[in-house]
Design an enzyme around this catalytic site. Structure first.
Site, PDB file in Angstrom:
ATOM      1  N   TRP A 339    -139.257 -13.703 -56.174  1.00  0.00           N
ATOM      2  CA  TRP A 339    -138.989 -12.337 -55.752  1.00  0.00           C
ATOM      3  C   TRP A 339    -137.758 -12.464 -54.719  1.00  0.00           C
ATOM      4  CZ3 TRP A 339    -138.119 -11.161 -50.376  1.00  0.00           C
ATOM      5  CH2 TRP A 339    -138.191  -9.648 -50.058  1.00  0.00           C
ATOM      6  N   HIS A 340    -137.327 -13.530 -54.219  1.00  0.00           N
ATOM      7  CA  HIS A 340    -136.194 -13.599 -53.938  1.00  0.00           C
ATOM      8  C   HIS A 340    -134.615 -13.507 -54.406  1.00  0.00           C
ATOM      9  CE1 HIS A 340    -138.512 -15.244 -50.786  1.00  0.00           C
ATOM     10  NE2 HIS A 340    -137.851 -14.969 -49.904  1.00  0.00           N
ATOM     11  N   GLY A 341    -134.765 -13.639 -55.796  1.00  0.00           N
ATOM     12  CA  GLY A 341    -133.748 -13.322 -56.729  1.00  0.00           C
ATOM     13  C   GLY A 341    -134.154 -13.861 -58.155  1.00  0.00           C
TER      14      GLY A 341
END
Lengths: 487, 495
Positions: A339-341
């Site tokens: 989700w963070h990247g």
């Protein structure tokens, strides 16, 4: 005069090189205008919703230009799917609409965020050379997608009933304080507030002002200063720095990312509070955690609880035996990492935390884990594990991450420390201030609030003016986009 | 109906905005080294967009081919290519001379920290060797502060080497080698010390004002540094790395040294073979020792005697054919005072390594946003170029201009306003000495192009708005080759 009008008018339009951020002068005046007219509409809930909706859409336009249309489209689709799920007669029909909502939300997030990552991975696996696509990531898409998604999921799990007015729903999705970098606000948490009679008392104003301006100091003085003046350089070329500098770089990054992200959340919560709305707390001094499980109850709470409720528990949580629970934990953390990247670094970071959570669950069943001394040691160990994982989170590639670890373990050069302190006195002071303020007792926070509360109005304003002056002095360069923007 | 509670935040903030103007007006600027306080502009800054354009203009680009570059272009176009490859430049415009097909072509690329780690030179070497062949990274120093950062060769060494460079202004009597360094075996090492950026500035001053006199340069700090004695003989080790710009093995290896005595020797270890001890030639002039292995190797280790203070200059890894690009970074260096490489030694090196082009890319340690006068710099640069010309004879020299570098003006980054002036000074020095000139600043995109480099995805430059990333350095190498191609096609000036 004409010149002044012209420059004001041109400042009102979207400028791709200067997207609107909370720590810009433009935002200060934007928010002043919003609050100046707000008392006229605050007690007429329908007009109030229209007012805040339009202001929020303008805010998003200033941040992302024409992507404001994407925001409205995704809101409309989720709104329609929500009521379709609710009205569906059979379970299979409900499931059909739910799958459609997953396809849309995952699809739009996936297209903007993960297309090039997937192309790149395919190229690496099969030696192909598919061209990368030129996709611009809309600011905040990870946040508002999770927010709209929670709406359809909550309806499916029968936690809420659908909203009848699209205007209200669009307002929930686009409310500008939390729009671009969280907290991720659940539909069930926010919707009941939309038409509530709103109040604002002195305590709330004091708390909100402290949140906003302490958040700006965290972001502007600590995070931005450390980022541009030290951390970026170390992570860009770790081999150029000794082990001790790499280690300081990692510690500095730990406080930078915390100040950056939590500062932004704090500002969001404070702004919403001044408009009478209550957003959930997102960070609670995470580096005070005694163990990794507790860390995730203190770090980006709105995301970890989202993942818990909509991923970990539907996967079976801890109800299907230990091995299955461990698997669920690992899967949740790996997807949370992603989700963070879009990169394998984030996947690995998530996996590290997943493994740590599994070990933690086993460890916490032991009696020795409850001893006071072990708990204190636990804070140190937890903090260092989190820092170790940050290396993979921040380093541009795996190679760089290993290089940092290698520099720390094989080329430490502790004798460089005095020289480093001599060359970087302000960086050292800022790191120190960052950690000291993080580890200060919670009661001090309430003391600041009481202090601010008791000030006469002109002194309040003067305090804020001085903070703005300090921010001006420390501000480095063009505003760096907030780290979590692209997440 | 008005609600007073909700009006309070607006009142506090409006008053705060007004008081900010008052605070900004009252608190004066305060200059100090620790944390300079700037005068804050509030209302005036709100009304007028603060953009300070550089007041200086860039020199106009050359419309014609630069004659100084011609021998290099002709040789490059005559170089045989690898089977199946097209030459980088097909022919030189209006070329009359017919150079017999040359075997090797070699470039010495001098710069400061922006080429550390083989940046710019590695992609350049890779592109040229792909086209024209060549096997090896060229000339290597003995020790390096950035050996861990360099990827094209794995380089390690013992601590007990004394390294003398342009930055050691108190050892003028010892000539530097072609790499810009001289290395001396020692039975001790000194405590590590960071390079002081202010020392670099004082070097520029020392150079431009007093370089004629030896006593102008005050003794450096090295005397006061603690010595740590060791028993180990100083050594250096290189391992071949098979990546772009590197080479999978070592073929031809040469050791460059001087000031050996009759008893001097070097112990050579190829791969894991038995050490070979070779005697060194006693002489004060440059000596070249061929230490090539009988068949290609992947590792080379050299050991010297710790009590024998010979001058070791470096090791060259190359082959009898192809193109070689030597990476010579000197951190913090202004690019002036090349006289520190004494004429005779420079001449011997240029002959031994058979250079075809000497590139000087400097300016990063000269530029300052407040500078308004580069006349002293121009004359010092002319002296440096003339010194090289005197020793290197007809080897073409190429001055690469200062690249774009952004500095903080107010709270924003923008091109340092002095850069066009600095570039004009560099161009003037090039013209007065008849050497070639390339304006990399314009090639990057001119004013504020550094902002685009920093914001490029992936980033082409670091957040210091000065240094290129590996990807950015690849871009500069590309631009360099485009410049060479454009020059080869440019019309000749009619006399």
């Amino acid at each position: 005069m004409e010149h002044i009008i012209h420059s004001i008018l041109s400042a009102l339009a979207y400028d791709p090189n200067n997207p609107l951020l909370f720590n810009s002068v433009f935002f200060l005046f934007f928010f002043i205008v919003v609050t100046l007219f707000y008392p006229l509409v605050v007690h007429k809930s329908r007009i109030r919703v229209w007012y805040l909706l339009l202001v929020s859409l303008y805010f998003y336009y200033k941040t992302s230009g024409s992507f404001v249309l994407l925001l409205l489209i995704t809101a409309a689709i989720n709104f329609a799917l929500g009521s379709a799920i609710f009205r569906a007669k059979s379970v299979s029909q409900k499931r059909f609409w739910l799958i459609l909502s997953i396809v849309w939300n995952l699809g739009s997030l996936g297209y903007f965020k993960y297309t090039n990552f997937i192309i790149d991975t395919i190229n690496h696996l099969f030696g192909g050379s598919l061209p990368m696509m030129d996709i611009f990531l809309p600011v905040g898409i990870s946040f508002f997608t999770f927010q709209t998604w929670s709406y359809t999921l909550d309806i499916y799990f029968k936690k809420i009933e659908p909203i009848t007015s699209f205007r209200d729903f669009a307002f929930f999705v686009s409310f500008f304080p939390q729009l671009v970098a969280g907290p991720i606000v659940r539909a069930s948490y926010f919707i009941p507030q939309i038409h509530k009679k709103l109040h604002l008392d002195e305590d709330t104003i004091a708390r909100a002002m402290i949140l906003i301006f302490a958040g700006l100091l965290k972001k502007g003085v600590i995070a931005d200063y450390l980022s541009i003046n030290f951390v970026d350089r170390v992570f860009e070329s770790p081999a150029l720095f000794s082990g001790v500098e790499n280690l300081i770089g990692v510690y500095a990054y730990a406080i930078q990312i915390y100040c950056d992200f939590s500062g932004y959340s704090d500002i969001a919560i404070g702004l919403a509070a001044l408009l009478g709305f209550n957003l959930p707390i997102n960070f609670n001094s995470p580096y005070k955690a005694h163990n990794i499980t507790e860390f995730w109850r203190r770090w980006h709470i709105s995301l970890s609880s989202w993942l818990r409720d909509y991923l970990y528990i539907p996967l079976g949580g801890n109800r299907k035996g230990k091995p299955r629970q461990y698997l669920n934990l690992a899967a949740t953390m790996i997807l949370g990492g992603l989700w963070h990247g879009a990169s394998w670094n984030f996947v690995f970071w998530g996996a590290l935390h997943g493994v740590a959570l599994i070990i933690d669950k086993a460890w916490l069943t032991l009696k020795v884990a409850q001893y006071r001394i072990v708990k204190i040691l636990g804070v140190i160990v937890t903090f260092h594990f989190v820092c170790f994982a940050w290396i993979f989170f921040r380093a541009p590639t795996f190679h760089d991450a290993w290089l940092i670890i290698q520099r720390i373990t094989t080329a430490f050069n502790a004798n460089l420390l005095p020289l480093w302190l001599h060359e970087y006195p302000i960086v050292a002071i800022v790191i120190l201030i960052g950690f000291l303020s993080h580890w200060q007792p919670d009661s001090w926070q309430r003391f600041y609030e009481r202090l601010f509360r008791q000030m006469p109005l002109p002194i309040k304003s003067l305090t804020i003016a001085l903070i703005i002056w300090i921010l001006y002095q420390v501000r480095s360069a063009d505003l760096q986009p907030f780290i979590y923007f692209q997440f | 109906m008005m609600n007073n509670d909700f009006l309070k935040p607006a009142l506090i903030l409006v008053l705060a905005a007004i008081l900010t103007g008052l605070v900004a007006w009252i608190i004066p600027a305060y200059h100090n080294d620790f944390f300079p306080i700037r005068k804050m502009r509030w209302f005036s800054a709100l009304l007028e967009p603060a953009k300070k354009d550089s007041v200086y203009t860039l020199p106009k680009p050359h419309p014609y081919q630069q004659p100084a570059l011609r021998p290099f272009l002709e040789k490059l176009s005559a170089m045989p290519t690898v089977a199946g490859k097209r030459g980088l430049i097909s022919s030189v415009h209006d070329s009359l001379s017919s150079v017999a097909s040359p075997k090797t072509l070699r470039i010495a690329y001098y710069s400061d920290s922006i080429i550390e780690g083989d940046l710019i030179t590695a992609p350049l070497r890779h592109a040229l060797q792909e086209t024209y062949g060549g096997h090896g990274v060229g000339m290597m120093p003995i020790t390096s502060i950035v050996s861990g950062f360099r990827q094209t060769i794995r380089h390690s060494f013992s601590k007990n080497w004394e390294s003398i460079s342009f930055m050691d202004i108190d050892s003028n009597h010892i000539s530097l080698g072609i790499t810009g360094y001289t290395f001396i075996p020692r039975p001790y090492y000194l405590e590590e010390k960071a390079i002081d950026p202010h020392a670099a500035d004082s070097l520029f001053l020392a150079d431009s004002l007093f370089f004629e006199t030896d006593e102008a340069c005050s003794a450096g700090e090295s005397d006061s540094l603690t010595r740590y004695y060791v028993d180990e003989d100083p050594w250096v080790e290189y391992r071949a790395v098979n990546i772009a710009g590197g080479a999978d093995s070592f073929r031809k290896i040469r050791l460059f040294y001087s000031h050996a005595s009759d008893s001097s020797y070097v112990r050579i270890i190829h791969d894991a073979q038995e050490p070979i001890v070779m005697n060194l030639t006693s002489s004060d002039s440059l000596q070249v020792l061929d230490i090539s292995p009988s068949s290609p190797t992947k590792r080379l280790r050299l050991e010297f005697c710790k009590d024998d203070p010979i001058h070791v200059y470096g090791v060259s890894f190359d082959d009898s054919e192809g193109v070689y690009v030597d990476n010579f970074p000197i951190r913090g260096y202004s690019g002036l005072y090349f006289q520190r490489i004494h004429s005779q030694l420079l001449r011997d090196f240029v002959q031994a390594l058979d250079y075809d082009l000497i590139v000087l890319q400097y300016g990063g340690n000269i530029t300052h946003p407040d500078n308004t006068d580069y006349r002293g710099y121009t004359s010092a640069l002319i002296r440096t170029i003339k010194h090289i010309q005197a020793a290197a004879g007809d080897v073409p020299i190429l001055i690469v201009s200062m690249h774009d570098r952004a500095v903080k003006m107010g709270s924003r980054f923008q091109s340092s306003p002095d850069i066009p002036l600095l570039i004009a000074a560099q161009r003037e020095a090039a013209e007065k000495t008849n050497v070639a000139f390339w304006n990399v600043y314009t090639a990057m995109g001119g004013e504020n192009s550094m902002l685009d480099f920093v914001n490029h995805n992936p980033p082409w430059a670091g957040k210091d708005y000065t240094h290129f990333t590996r990807r950015g350095a690849e871009r500069i190498a590309e631009l360099f080759l485009e410049f060479i191609q454009a020059e080869s096609q440019a019309p000749l000036k009619e006399e």
